[in-house]
Scaffold this motif. Structure first.
Motif, PDB file in Angstrom:
ATOM      1  N   LEU A 263      80.571  68.053 -55.595  1.00  0.00           N
ATOM      2  CA  LEU A 263      79.859  67.196 -54.639  1.00  0.00           C
ATOM      3  C   LEU A 263      79.973  67.687 -53.194  1.00  0.00           C
ATOM      4  N   VAL A 264      80.753  68.749 -52.969  1.00  0.00           N
ATOM      5  CA  VAL A 264      80.964  69.189 -51.575  1.00  0.00           C
ATOM      6  C   VAL A 264      79.635  69.648 -50.948  1.00  0.00           C
ATOM      7  N   GLY A 265      79.382  69.175 -49.732  1.00  0.00           N
ATOM      8  CA  GLY A 265      78.129  69.527 -49.045  1.00  0.00           C
ATOM      9  C   GLY A 265      78.343  70.706 -48.095  1.00  0.00           C
ATOM     10  N   SER A 266      77.262  71.200 -47.507  1.00  0.00           N
ATOM     11  CA  SER A 266      77.347  72.425 -46.701  1.00  0.00           C
ATOM     12  C   SER A 266      78.169  72.225 -45.421  1.00  0.00           C
ATOM     13  N   VAL A 267      78.299  70.975 -44.932  1.00  0.00           N
ATOM     14  CA  VAL A 267      79.099  70.777 -43.715  1.00  0.00           C
ATOM     15  C   VAL A 267      80.437  70.086 -44.012  1.00  0.00           C
ATOM     16  N   ASP A 268      80.779  69.959 -45.294  1.00  0.00           N
ATOM     17  CA  ASP A 268      82.059  69.346 -45.667  1.00  0.00           C
ATOM     18  C   ASP A 268      83.131  70.433 -45.797  1.00  0.00           C
ATOM     19  N   ALA A 269      84.395  70.044 -45.529  1.00  0.00           N
ATOM     20  CA  ALA A 269      85.504  70.986 -45.757  1.00  0.00           C
ATOM     21  C   ALA A 269      86.160  70.655 -47.093  1.00  0.00           C
ATOM     22  N   LEU A 270      86.574  71.677 -47.824  1.00  0.00           N
ATOM     23  CA  LEU A 270      87.302  71.474 -49.085  1.00  0.00           C
ATOM     24  C   LEU A 270      88.681  72.117 -48.945  1.00  0.00           C
ATOM     25  N   LEU A 271      89.722  71.367 -49.332  1.00  0.00           N
ATOM     26  CA  LEU A 271      91.092  71.868 -49.174  1.00  0.00           C
ATOM     27  C   LEU A 271      91.829  71.760 -50.502  1.00  0.00           C
ATOM     28  N   TRP A 272      92.694  72.715 -50.780  1.00  0.00           N
ATOM     29  CA  TRP A 272      93.515  72.672 -51.991  1.00  0.00           C
ATOM     30  C   TRP A 272      94.643  73.690 -51.872  1.00  0.00           C
ATOM     31  N   MET A 273      95.656  73.568 -52.747  1.00  0.00           N
ATOM     32  CA  MET A 273      96.751  74.551 -52.746  1.00  0.00           C
ATOM     33  C   MET A 273      96.580  75.494 -53.925  1.00  0.00           C
ATOM     34  N   GLU A 274      96.667  76.778 -53.653  1.00  0.00           N
ATOM     35  CA  GLU A 274      96.624  77.765 -54.737  1.00  0.00           C
ATOM     36  C   GLU A 274      97.981  77.815 -55.438  1.00  0.00           C
ATOM     37  N   GLU A 275      99.041  77.646 -54.641  1.00  0.00           N
ATOM     38  CA  GLU A 275     100.392  77.978 -55.110  1.00  0.00           C
ATOM     39  C   GLU A 275     100.999  76.939 -56.046  1.00  0.00           C
ATOM     40  N   ARG A 276     100.514  75.710 -56.038  1.00  0.00           N
ATOM     41  CA  ARG A 276     101.071  74.695 -56.942  1.00  0.00           C
ATOM     42  C   ARG A 276     100.011  73.643 -57.275  1.00  0.00           C
ATOM     43  N   PRO A 277     100.172  72.969 -58.410  1.00  0.00           N
ATOM     44  CA  PRO A 277      99.167  71.957 -58.794  1.00  0.00           C
ATOM     45  C   PRO A 277      99.143  70.799 -57.800  1.00  0.00           C
ATOM     46  N   GLY A 278      97.968  70.261 -57.594  1.00  0.00           N
ATOM     47  CA  GLY A 278      97.850  69.142 -56.660  1.00  0.00           C
ATOM     48  C   GLY A 278      96.394  68.786 -56.472  1.00  0.00           C
ATOM     49  N   PRO A 279      96.148  67.866 -55.550  1.00  0.00           N
ATOM     50  CA  PRO A 279      94.765  67.399 -55.381  1.00  0.00           C
ATOM     51  C   PRO A 279      93.903  68.378 -54.592  1.00  0.00           C
ATOM     52  N   ALA A 280      92.610  68.328 -54.847  1.00  0.00           N
ATOM     53  CA  ALA A 280      91.647  68.907 -53.914  1.00  0.00           C
ATOM     54  C   ALA A 280      91.324  67.787 -52.929  1.00  0.00           C
ATOM     55  N   ALA A 281      90.925  68.146 -51.724  1.00  0.00           N
ATOM     56  CA  ALA A 281      90.540  67.130 -50.728  1.00  0.00           C
ATOM     57  C   ALA A 281      89.216  67.530 -50.104  1.00  0.00           C
ATOM     58  N   LEU A 282      88.386  66.533 -49.869  1.00  0.00           N
ATOM     59  CA  LEU A 282      87.092  66.810 -49.226  1.00  0.00           C
ATOM     60  C   LEU A 282      87.036  66.021 -47.918  1.00  0.00           C
ATOM     61  N   LEU A 283      86.907  66.737 -46.810  1.00  0.00           N
ATOM     62  CA  LEU A 283      86.737  66.082 -45.509  1.00  0.00           C
ATOM     63  C   LEU A 283      85.245  66.092 -45.194  1.00  0.00           C
ATOM     64  N   LYS A 284      84.689  64.874 -45.226  1.00  0.00           N
ATOM     65  CA  LYS A 284      83.238  64.716 -45.100  1.00  0.00           C
ATOM     66  C   LYS A 284      82.760  65.128 -43.706  1.00  0.00           C
ATOM     67  N   LYS A 285      81.685  65.850 -43.677  1.00  0.00           N
ATOM     68  CA  LYS A 285      81.008  66.263 -42.439  1.00  0.00           C
ATOM     69  C   LYS A 285      81.943  66.922 -41.420  1.00  0.00           C
ATOM     70  N   ALA A 286      82.917  67.666 -41.924  1.00  0.00           N
ATOM     71  CA  ALA A 286      83.867  68.321 -41.007  1.00  0.00           C
ATOM     72  C   ALA A 286      83.132  69.248 -40.036  1.00  0.00           C
ATOM     73  N   GLY A 287      82.069  69.864 -40.500  1.00  0.00           N
ATOM     74  CA  GLY A 287      81.371  70.834 -39.661  1.00  0.00           C
ATOM     75  C   GLY A 287      80.337  70.235 -38.727  1.00  0.00           C
ATOM     76  N   SER A 288      80.109  68.912 -38.781  1.00  0.00           N
ATOM     77  CA  SER A 288      79.033  68.380 -37.933  1.00  0.00           C
ATOM     78  C   SER A 288      79.368  67.069 -37.221  1.00  0.00           C
ATOM     79  N   TRP A 289      80.341  66.326 -37.717  1.00  0.00           N
ATOM     80  CA  TRP A 289      80.556  64.982 -37.167  1.00  0.00           C
ATOM     81  C   TRP A 289      81.511  64.965 -35.974  1.00  0.00           C
ATOM     82  N   TYR A 290      82.474  65.895 -35.959  1.00  0.00           N
ATOM     83  CA  TYR A 290      83.546  65.819 -34.964  1.00  0.00           C
ATOM     84  C   TYR A 290      83.052  66.203 -33.574  1.00  0.00           C
ATOM     85  N   GLY A 291      83.497  65.401 -32.582  1.00  0.00           N
ATOM     86  CA  GLY A 291      83.046  65.611 -31.202  1.00  0.00           C
ATOM     87  C   GLY A 291      83.584  66.901 -30.615  1.00  0.00           C
ATOM     88  N   ASP A 292      84.865  67.230 -30.898  1.00  0.00           N
ATOM     89  CA  ASP A 292      85.397  68.489 -30.361  1.00  0.00           C
ATOM     90  C   ASP A 292      86.321  69.149 -31.386  1.00  0.00           C
TER      91      ASP A 292
END
Ligand code: SF4
Length: 349
Positions: A263-292
């Motif tokens: 579901l990740v969109g073109s301006v969303d950020a996706l985060l995860w750890m390679e080194e150990r099992p855990g959640p993926a995280a999606l920060l919505k509109k990371a590339g367009s919503w933030y003021g600075d």
């Protein structure tokens, strides 16, 4: 078939709509059951419409037509004229919309009248007599709408007046009890049907809170921007509103992580750890919503810290983690400490 008369029934898949449809079919009317779909109810059907239609036909002998109304429905939810019920459920406007839409389909499907499985007095908001009248009036379906399960407690409709259906064979169910419906189901040999609770996310106390946040003034999306993808995201895993208002979604398990990836969109950020099992995280509109840039960096750091917090422990503790963050086609590593629970408890949706 009685003089080739056809009717359309509003079909939720619940017992009342099954019985109302069967009752009219038993009078020789050809009924097409219209199953409306939105991201709030019945959305899974869209994955395999043919199998669903086969299943309903084989279980109940009912012919279903599936109609996706998501786009109109998201718009209606912005400002329902009759307001909301106990949760974020706009039941009256929802029914008015569906009946209006079904009425418009009468000509296209060569049908003469409409059926619903509504039972007088069964639901506090949408099935009181005065509300049923408002629903008929505002959907323009007054004489066209037959409610077979309570018909004998209501005025005659066109289908009865014209002799298409025999009023004497219709019913007078009322109130919240289910025993009459269960007995009728038995008569029809119907044993496998969904339980009455559930089905609509807008009537669910927890999930509807998430939807209401999405439509609120604090949301990072304007109501006109909300899409079916956003609603699907709302239903995944753990949800957080970060300081400053950022929207973060964390997977609870591998299935959630896969959904976030899909579901990740073109301006969303996706985060995860390679080194150990855990959640993926999606920060919505990371590339367009933030003021600075600083504000964005702060929320990415918090997101990474939550990924580490919910990641698997190593020898009983959670050391600093290396979190991969991809945004706008670029990847980088963020070093993050696990966040303490007391810090983020109030951010959870
Ligand atoms: S419970 Fe959901 S699907 Fe049913 S009438 Fe209300 S809003 Fe519509």
């Amino acid at each position: 078939m009685k003089n080739n008369i056809r009717a359309l029934s509003l079909f939720s898949g619940g017992l009342d709509s099954i019985l109302a449809t069967c009752l009219v079919m038993s009078q020789g009317i050809d009924v097409v059951a219209i199953q409306f779909v939105t991201p709030f109810f019945n959305y899974h059907i869209l994955k395999d419409i043919d199998s669903y239609r086969d299943e309903v036909r084989s279980k109940y002998g009912i012919n279903v037509k599936v109609v996706d109304i998501s786009i109109d429905y998201l718009e209606m939810l912005r400002n329902p004229v009759h307001g909301f019920g106990k949760n974020f459920n706009p039941c009256i406007d929802c029914k008015i919309y569906m009946l209006s839409r079904a009425r418009e389909m009468l000509g296209e499907l060569d049908a003469k009248f409409l059926i619903t499985g509504e039972v007088l007095g069964q639901r506090p908001m949408s099935q009181r007599r005065d509300t049923l009248n408002v629903i008929e009036r505002d959907s323009g379906s007054r004489s066209l709408l037959l409610r077979p399960l309570s018909a004998k407690l209501m005025l005659e409709t066109e289908a009865e007046r014209k002799g298409w259906v025999d009023r004497e064979k219709l019913l007078k169910f009322s109130g919240r009890g289910r025993s009459s419906q269960i007995a009728l189901a038995k008569e029809y040999g119907i044993t496998d049907y969904p339980s009455p609770a559930g089905g609509c996310i807008l009537a669910d106390p927890i999930l509807s809170r998430r939807v209401s946040q999405l439509y609120s003034e604090e949301s990072i999306l304007r109501p006109a921007e909300i899409t079916t993808t956003d609603v699907q995201l709302l239903l995944v895993g753990r949800q957080f509103v970060l300081p400053g208002g950022g929207w973060l979604i964390l997977g609870r398990d591998e299935r959630d992580n896969d959904k976030l990836e899909a579901l990740v969109g073109s301006v969303d950020a996706l985060l995860w750890m390679e080194e150990r099992p855990g959640p993926a995280a999606l920060l919505k509109k990371a590339g367009s919503w933030y003021g600075d840039a600083l504000e964005l960096e702060n929320n990415l750091q918090l997101a990474a810290s939550l990924v580490v917090r919910y990641g698997r422990k190593i020898e009983g503790s959670r050391p600093v983690g290396e979190v991969t963050c991809t945004l706008a086609g670029k990847s980088r590593i963020i070093q993050a400490q696990p966040l303490e629970d007391k810090v983020f408890r109030d951010w959870m949706l």
